[in-house]
Write a protein that holds these residues in place. Structure first.
Motif, mmCIF file in Angstrom:
data_model
loop_
_atom_site.group_PDB
_atom_site.id
_atom_site.type_symbol
_atom_site.label_atom_id
_atom_site.label_comp_id
_atom_site.label_asym_id
_atom_site.label_seq_id
_atom_site.Cartn_x
_atom_site.Cartn_y
_atom_site.Cartn_z
ATOM 1 N N GLN A 35 -3.760 3.373 -0.282
ATOM 2 C CA GLN A 35 -3.012 4.422 -0.760
ATOM 3 C C GLN A 35 -2.556 5.389 0.684
ATOM 4 O OE1 GLN A 35 -6.596 3.137 -0.271
ATOM 5 N NE2 GLN A 35 -7.503 4.364 -2.390
ATOM 6 N N ALA A 38 1.101 3.791 1.305
ATOM 7 C CA ALA A 38 1.906 4.237 -0.281
ATOM 8 C C ALA A 38 2.340 5.992 0.319
ATOM 9 C CB ALA A 38 0.723 4.674 -1.440
ATOM 10 N N ARG A 39 1.549 6.564 0.294
ATOM 11 C CA ARG A 39 1.535 8.237 1.175
ATOM 12 C C ARG A 39 2.780 7.990 2.314
ATOM 13 N NH1 ARG A 39 -3.287 10.267 3.698
ATOM 14 N NH2 ARG A 39 -3.197 9.107 5.140
ATOM 15 N N ALA A 41 4.754 5.386 2.541
ATOM 16 C CA ALA A 41 6.387 5.101 1.712
ATOM 17 C C ALA A 41 6.870 6.982 1.889
ATOM 18 C CB ALA A 41 5.895 4.099 1.251
ATOM 19 N N ARG A 42 5.772 7.284 0.734
ATOM 20 C CA ARG A 42 7.125 8.608 0.358
ATOM 21 C C ARG A 42 7.332 9.625 0.877
ATOM 22 N NH1 ARG A 42 2.326 8.211 -3.385
ATOM 23 N NH2 ARG A 42 0.750 9.553 -1.392
ATOM 24 N N SER A 43 6.765 9.799 2.469
ATOM 25 C CA SER A 43 6.856 10.100 3.539
ATOM 26 C C SER A 43 8.495 10.151 3.940
ATOM 27 C CB SER A 43 6.233 11.155 4.983
ATOM 28 O OG SER A 43 5.966 9.030 5.613
ATOM 29 N N LEU A 45 10.837 8.409 2.296
ATOM 30 C CA LEU A 45 11.948 8.751 1.171
ATOM 31 C C LEU A 45 13.044 9.718 1.098
ATOM 32 C CD1 LEU A 45 9.857 9.214 -2.402
ATOM 33 C CD2 LEU A 45 10.724 7.216 -1.004
ATOM 34 N N HIS A 46 13.159 10.324 2.453
ATOM 35 C CA HIS A 46 14.169 10.715 2.344
ATOM 36 C C HIS A 46 15.202 10.135 3.910
ATOM 37 C CE1 HIS A 46 11.630 11.510 5.807
ATOM 38 N NE2 HIS A 46 12.627 11.717 6.535
ATOM 39 N N LYS A 49 16.575 7.057 0.733
ATOM 40 C CA LYS A 49 17.895 7.951 0.339
ATOM 41 C C LYS A 49 19.254 7.825 0.770
ATOM 42 C CE LYS A 49 14.745 10.043 -3.161
ATOM 43 N NZ LYS A 49 14.742 11.654 -3.245
#
Length: 360
Positions: A35, A38-39, A41-43, A45-46, A49
């Motif tokens: 988890q 995953a957290r 990786a989400r942080s 995302l910018h 992108k």
């Protein structure tokens, strides 16, 4: 109980064939102990992108993530190839592919004609070698993997070498010669990774890489990785030796094939290889690898650390000392971690090397 030396010793030749995260969906499985990844990786995302913004898909000729701004109602169709060593749990991976929500069977989800615009496939093999046809890939994304070495350096396991990692199962706190052997292995492996990807990537393609990193210039200070594998984990191995369950030689023949590089370690390889241009290269603070519901519950923290450690190293430990002694080892990791849970939560922080590269 007398020590036994007839357990399987994992040679470097066998490492690629059996290295994997803990499969399935049990308490110590990777899927139930990732988890935090995953957290993290989400942080980022910018940053991902930003990398995708400059990628041009050949068909249609539109930017990868800006299709809506250009008036396209539907996202472009694309193929996603998931690559890992053959021993990893592809079955669980494919069961978790979005937009699967658990409400219907995975077979029904994958068979649907309108639930997604991507098509998934698995590609088993080491990413330190070729995996795809030449000039066939637009984007490479690798997260939390490149710190895993292709092998423990031979001289680290050689009793006659000054790099022999006697008394330790990781390089955190080891001597400089041992740590430098790991550093050289990391840079050799990364160079092989870059050469392979440079042949497989289409012109105009980009790569986004995330791996464990460190802020210290000293490679014997492995930061968060050192705290995960170099304290309670190391002491648990010593417990088994002191209790006569394994010999010191058995312990010394086990080393975690992980290296958390510095920015300079990483940059040197990319620039020496010359296949890629660095768009962004930084150290990113990911935070704790542990996810607990009750931070004041020492037992929960101890269990979380033991499960986290086991989810990524358990397969190697099982192969080296057997399932029964592996259970003994991680129970000691849990007990030791429980005894100083507050300190663990305060100190165990992961940093990541984040690299955005474009084919030169």
């Amino acid at each position: 109980m007398a020590p036994s030396e007839d357990n399987i010793v994992v040679s470097n030749m066998k490492l690629e064939k059996m290295l994997s995260m803990k499969g399935g969906k049990g308490e110590a499985s990777y899927v139930n102990n990732s988890q935090a990844q995953a957290r993290h990786a989400r942080s980022m995302l910018h940053l991902l992108k930003d990398t995708l913004d400059v990628v041009q898909l050949n068909s249609p000729e539109i930017p990868f993530v800006r299709y809506e701004a250009l008036g396209y109602n539907e996202p472009p169709e694309f193929s996603a190839f998931f690559s890992d060593l053959p021993s990893n749990d592809f079955n669980t991976l494919f069961q978790l592919l979005p937009p699967y929500d658990g409400g219907s069977s995975m077979e029904e989800c994958l068979a649907s004609n309108n639930h997604r615009s991507y098509f998934a496939a698995g590609v088993p093999g080491s990413f330190y070698r070729r995996l795809f046809p030449a000039r066939s890939i637009d984007v490479f994304y690798s997260a939390f993997s490149l710190h895993w070495l292709s092998q423990v350096p031979d001289i680290v396991l050689d009793k006659k070498s000054t790099a022999y990692n006697k008394g330790r199962t990781f390089i955190h706190g080891a001597n400089a010669i041992t740590a430098n052997a790991y550093r050289k292995q990391f840079q050799t492996d990364l160079a092989r990774f870059l050469r392979s990807r440079s042949l497989e990537m289409k012109r105009g393609g980009s790569m986004f890489l995330v791996c464990l990193g460190r802020t210290s210039l000293d490679p014997t200070d492995q930061g968060g990785a050192g705290l995960l594998f170099g304290t309670d984990f190391q002491d648990a191995w010593d417990d088994l030796v002191q209790e006569g369950l394994i010999t010191s030689v058995k312990r010394d023949n086990f080393n975690i094939p992980v290296y958390a590089p510095s920015l300079q370690d990483f940059k040197e390889v990319v620039e020496a290889d010359g296949s890629f241009v660095i768009n962004k290269l930084e150290v990113f603070k990911g935070g704790s690898p542990l996810v607990v519901n009750h931070a004041d519950d020492a037992a929960e923290v101890g269990r979380a650390l033991a499960n986290s450690c086991r989810s990524v190293s358990g397969v190697l430990v099982d192969a080296h000392i057997g399932d029964r002694l592996s259970e003994e080892l991680f129970s000691r990791v849990q007990r030791r971690a429980t005894s100083h849970a507050k300190e663990i939560l305060e100190q165990l922080q992961f940093f990541h090397i984040v690299a955005s590269l474009s084919l030169a």
